[in-house]
Structure formats: C-alpha cells, structure tokens
Design a protein around this motif. Structure first.
Motif, PDB file in Angstrom:
ATOM      1  N   GLU A 364       1.982  16.978   4.515  1.00 38.25           N
ATOM      2  CA  GLU A 364       0.587  17.810   3.834  1.00 38.25           C
ATOM      3  C   GLU A 364       0.713  16.405   2.040  1.00 38.25           C
ATOM      4  N   LEU A 365       1.745  15.957   1.769  1.00 37.12           N
ATOM      5  CA  LEU A 365       1.936  14.577   0.821  1.00 37.12           C
ATOM      6  C   LEU A 365       1.416  13.669   1.427  1.00 37.12           C
ATOM      7  N   PHE A 366       1.515  13.125   2.712  1.00 40.32           N
ATOM      8  CA  PHE A 366       1.301  11.226   2.498  1.00 40.32           C
ATOM      9  C   PHE A 366       0.292  11.348   4.510  1.00 40.32           C
ATOM     10  N   PRO A 367      -1.253  12.843   4.185  1.00 42.82           N
ATOM     11  CA  PRO A 367      -1.615  12.412   4.841  1.00 42.82           C
ATOM     12  C   PRO A 367      -2.052  11.827   6.113  1.00 42.82           C
ATOM     13  N   GLN A 368      -1.875  11.324   7.585  1.00 36.77           N
ATOM     14  CA  GLN A 368      -2.248  10.631   8.360  1.00 36.77           C
ATOM     15  C   GLN A 368      -3.578  10.339   8.231  1.00 36.77           C
ATOM     16  N   HIS A 369      -4.499   8.770   7.804  1.00 37.42           N
ATOM     17  CA  HIS A 369      -5.556   8.037   8.053  1.00 37.42           C
ATOM     18  C   HIS A 369      -6.283   7.749   8.523  1.00 37.42           C
ATOM     19  N   PRO A 370      -7.047   7.533   9.102  1.00 37.24           N
ATOM     20  CA  PRO A 370      -7.717   6.439  10.224  1.00 37.24           C
ATOM     21  C   PRO A 370      -8.060   5.234   9.658  1.00 37.24           C
ATOM     22  N   PRO A 371      -7.659   3.918  10.405  1.00 43.77           N
ATOM     23  CA  PRO A 371      -7.712   2.956  10.052  1.00 43.77           C
ATOM     24  C   PRO A 371      -8.907   2.318   9.718  1.00 43.77           C
ATOM     25  N   PHE A 372      -9.264   1.721   8.551  1.00 44.37           N
ATOM     26  CA  PHE A 372     -10.662   1.256   7.849  1.00 44.37           C
ATOM     27  C   PHE A 372     -10.719  -0.311   7.652  1.00 44.37           C
ATOM     28  N   ASN A 373     -11.858  -0.316   9.434  1.00 39.85           N
ATOM     29  CA  ASN A 373     -11.813  -1.606   8.437  1.00 39.85           C
ATOM     30  C   ASN A 373     -12.807  -2.339   7.522  1.00 39.85           C
TER      31      ASN A 373
END
Length: 383
Positions: A364-373
């Motif tokens: 909840e504190l550190f959600p996973q985000h998809p990599p950004f190019n």
C-alpha cells in the motif's frame, strides 16, 4: 500475570491517546492490546456498548448491555453483535450482558439469556464459561450471579482455560482469564505445567533476590574487603554471611516477584495503603455474608470504607498536582514539561510481526508501477 489482550466492560475512565486502546463512542467498553501483538483493525457500531478489534488475526468483541435496556433494545443490541461477528472467521465475544441462563452457570434462565444463547448458536460460536462461580459478586441487596459470558469460534476456543479469578477488589465483577488460539492439547498441558513451575520458583525466591542491574564489580569487591571477607570465609557459613552482607550494602532487594501495583504511583501514601486494606476487609465481609439483613449492613460499612479511602486519594492527587505546578514555575522544561509531553506523545504500540499484514502495508505504501521508457533526446535537440 501476563496477558496479550484485555476485553473491558463498563469501564470507569478509558485511556486517551494510546494506540493500544480502542474504545466505543459511549466509552463503556474497550479492547486493549497489552502484549506483543498490536491492534490490526477496529470496527465500531452505532449501538453503544460494543466495540471490535483484531489482534493477531483474532477479532475480539467487547460488550456491555446495561440492565436498563428494554426487550427491544436488547434484541437490537444482539443483532448488532451478529452483524459484526458474521464478517470475521475467528471471533471472541465477551462482556457483561446482564443475561442469565443455566447454560453458563446461572441458577435460572431469563429472556435475555435465551436471546443471547440463540444468537450464539446461529453464529456457530462455542460457550467458554465453565462451572457456576459468580462473575458478579453482588453489592448490598443485589445477589451474586453469572452475567459475564464468553463465546469463541470453534477453531480457537479453549474452554478448559476459562477461569474466574476473585482478585478484583475495586469492582463488583471478577476478573476472567482464558486462552484462545489453535493450540493443541499437549501444547496447552505443557504450557500450564511450565507456568506452574515458574510460579513455584518465583514464590520460592520472592523477597530474597537483589536488583542485579545495580551490581558494580568495583563496589562489590571494595565492600567485601571492608567486611573482612578473608577472615570470615574460613567456612561456608561465614562466606555466605559476608557475601549477603556485601550484596545488602551494594544492591537493593526486590521486595516481591508480584509487587503491589499501587506502591509506585505518585499519589500513594502509607495512610492510603492502610485505608485500602480496611476497605478490602470490609468488602470481603460483605461478600462472605449470606443473610440479607446482615449483608445490607456490611454493604453500608463497605461504602463508608470506600468513601474514607477516596477522600485522601483525591487530596493526595491534588497536592501532587500543585507540586507539579510549583516545579513548572521554577523550571519550565522540568517534570511538568515531561508529563505534558508524554500525554501528547501517547503510548507506544508493539510492532507488527505478521508477514501477510506487513506485505499488505508495504504494498500500500510502495505500489508497483510499470517501467517508464523516457524519450531519447538527440544532441541537436539539446542545443
């Protein structure tokens, strides 16, 4: 006695700004995490006298249904309990329901008891009460009865551990202790045996141990030299006598393995200790009297003893508070500042240790985000 959770009913003054406590809106019931497990969640209800909190995966419901509730009011109260309990797989329902039933040791059953027992059967929880020892000791004309009831889910219930302890001298109700959790019978038996051994050892050495945190090697050796250890240690008796004398002069004794919890409070005095002893004796006489007329007289004596105890307590607290004000006038950042700061800071809660709960918090504190190019910028664009 060490406990992990307190389920309190009809409380007098709940703690404020303490993360270990959760109290209902009416401030009549509370669940307190006193051990190594923190509060993991709480559920409130619009119905006063009901609070629920999760500790170590188990949801504890603290209940208080006053005797003034009407028939319809008690039915609504029990429905509120069902609504909260149905949404949790492992629950403990405990409190003062002011309900009588032969199933939990009452001499007779009343309508409240029938409603509560039927609700427990619908929820599928087991009755923990054992025996017919009164949980309400009575006061004056009110007779002793069993009105404090405990239920628990079948997966965690351990009815054999449920026990009434007649050690509460400042309330009309007794303390009740029990264990819940998926412990096997062998584990429970071993735990009880080890606890009994520990108690025997503590009682055996009570009053003879020293506060070893005060031990200093240099001071101890110097004291032995002053005591004439070389001359006295010609036999084992003289050696023991010299060692004990050196310990007495370099360390304080522990007065008891189970010290009086009131002894270290700021307002405690020898006079209050004597009046409290008189009050407890008056209460014991009231509880042991069976004749109604004599019981009423004993109850009057007990009320008088309580009043005589309350007056010096209030006076001692007032005097201590005035001393704190005077000290604050002389030193702004002294004891008065520390007291106010501790109130604002509140109590400390134990750390969360359950892996699943910790993973949920971290996610909840550190959600996973998809990599950004990131787009590439040519040297010409930079210029």
């Amino acid at each position: 006695m060490e406990v992990d959770v307190l389920v309190l009913s009809h409380i007098y003054r709940p703690r404020e700004n303490n993360p270990r406590w959760t109290v209902d809106a009416s401030k009549k019931v509370a669940v307190v995490a006193t051990g190594r497990y923190p509060l993991q969640g709480l559920w409130t209800s619009d119905v006063p006298g009901l609070i629920a909190a999760k500790v170590s995966g188990i949801t504890f419901l603290s209940c208080y249904a006053p005797p003034s509730l009407s028939r319809e009011g008690f039915a609504e109260y029990v429905e509120a309990i069902e609504l909260v309990a149905q949404s949790h797989p492992q629950v403990v329902i405990a409190g003062d329901f002011n309900a009588l039933h032969e199933e939990w040791g009452s001499r007779r059953s009343n309508e409240r008891g029938d409603v509560l027992l039927e609700a427990s059967q619908q929820l599928g929880v087991l009755l923990m009460n054992r025996g017919n020892v009164a949980t309400f000791v009575g006061s004056g004309a009110a007779t002793a009865s069993v009105v404090d009831v405990t239920f628990a889910s079948s997966s965690i219930a351990q009815p054999s551990t449920w026990l009434v302890r007649n050690t509460n001298k400042r309330s009309d109700h007794t303390y009740i202790t029990y264990s819940v959790g998926p412990a096997s019978a062998d584990q429970q038996r071993n735990r009880g045996q080890s606890r009994q051994r520990g108690q025997r050892e503590r009682f055996q050495h009570a009053g003879t141990r020293f506060k070893t945190k005060q031990f200093s090697k240099e001071n101890f050796l110097a004291t032995l030299h002053c005591e004439g250890f070389r001359e006295k240690a010609v036999n084992h008796q003289g050696m023991i006598s010299a060692m004990i004398s050196a310990c007495e002069k370099t360390m304080q004794r522990m007065s008891s393995s189970f010290p009086d919890p009131h002894r270290d409070v700021y307002w405690w005095t020898p006079l209050i200790a004597l009046l409290r002893q008189n009050c407890e004796q008056a209460r014991d006489r009231m509880q042991q009297t069976r004749d109604l007329q004599n019981r009423s007289l004993a109850a009057a004596e007990y009320r008088t003893a309580r009043a005589e105890l309350d007056r010096p307590i209030r006076a001692s607290k007032k005097a201590a508070f005035q001393e704190l004000i005077d000290a604050a006038e002389e030193n702004v950042f002294g004891a008065g500042y520390l007291v106010v700061l501790s109130r604002l800071r509140g109590g400390r809660a134990p750390f969360e240790t359950e892996r699943a709960r910790l993973e949920s918090i971290v996610t909840e504190l550190f959600p996973q985000h998809p990599p950004f190019n990131w787009p590439r910028i040519s040297s010409e664009e930079e210029q």
